[in-house]
Design an enzyme around this catalytic site. Sequence first.
Site, PDB file in Angstrom:
ATOM      1  CG  HIS A  22      -1.624   1.153   1.400  1.00 35.03           C
ATOM      2  ND1 HIS A  22      -2.959   1.622   0.489  1.00 35.03           N
ATOM      3  CD2 HIS A  22      -1.712   2.217   2.482  1.00 35.03           C
ATOM      4  CE1 HIS A  22      -3.537   2.711   0.913  1.00 35.03           C
ATOM      5  NE2 HIS A  22      -2.683   3.258   2.017  1.00 35.03           N
TER       6      HIS A  22
ATOM      7  CG  HIS B  57       0.906   8.545   1.277  1.00 39.30           C
ATOM      8  ND1 HIS B  57       1.308   8.062   2.369  1.00 39.30           N
ATOM      9  CD2 HIS B  57      -0.652   8.753   1.397  1.00 39.30           C
ATOM     10  CE1 HIS B  57       0.162   7.700   3.044  1.00 39.30           C
ATOM     11  NE2 HIS B  57      -0.990   8.227   2.422  1.00 39.30           N
TER      12      HIS B  57
END
Length: 305
Positions: free
Chosen positions: A57, A132
């Site tokens: 992930h 991110h």
Amino acid sequence: MLAVRKARRKLRMGTICSPNPSGTKTSSEVCNADWMASLPPHLHNLPLSNLAIPGSHDSFSYWVDEKSPVGPDQTQAIKRLARISLVKKLMKKWSVTQNLTFREQLEAGIRYFDLRVSSKPGDADQEIYFIHGLFGIKVWDGLMEIDSFLTQHPQEIIFLDFNHFYAMDETHHKCLVLRIQEAFGNKLCPACSVESLTLRTLWENNCQVLIFYHCPFYKQYPFLWPGKKIPAPWANTTSVRKLILFLETTLSERAPRGSFHVSQAILTPRVKTIARGLVGGLKNTLVHSNDWNSRGSTLLSQERS
């Protein structure tokens, strides 16, 4: 995260290793770096969608740049707060979700990569970065690292899932797709029927890379697979119990044909979760929580069976 439908039988994976100079490995050891090549012959003709394929992930977020601007995936409130240097240091603790580089993940057996990308404010060269919360490495650098591994392991197949795009117009998308072409060339697998895709057909055609592109731009290139071909339902919870129930439900309801399937065995922090564990960060607050350690291993065992 386990990606792409459960296998019909358990696939056992051994210790992480790299090929020795002679190119041989002991009979008692299966090298994770070559686990696809090591599968028994009767699985070579099985649709790839029937294999259990390990994934990660936010795969690129083993490093983020706390000195860079806050990414366009964040709210204006976060961007204002990030003017304080300490805030970016805390953001980094919650943005980093991996501790292995692309190469190390590949050598460990990871074959599905969850990718989020963005242009960077002020950059005039159309460069694309992984993102991110904070900006990571350049996409080009990551692609080259992956291609180097694939060249050395010609029977390993990977899934690159480009599922979030930020601050990208048509020019940025064209630049990204050109980078993908330059990096992988003939290793790219054209979009086709999911059921027709097996290890044997990929090996015979020297294809190693499936690119999933969650943007209408995929229609312009035959080697870009539409995002709908690899749905990844998201539990969005901090509860291990709710996560397990969600995974069991979505696995049972997944489409039997026509697509792959991603099981996101991840816990997602809420605002109050971050507030409580602000200094500890993601790793200490959720990943190393007693609830996940005690029940997460049980979940993974069930997924492999």
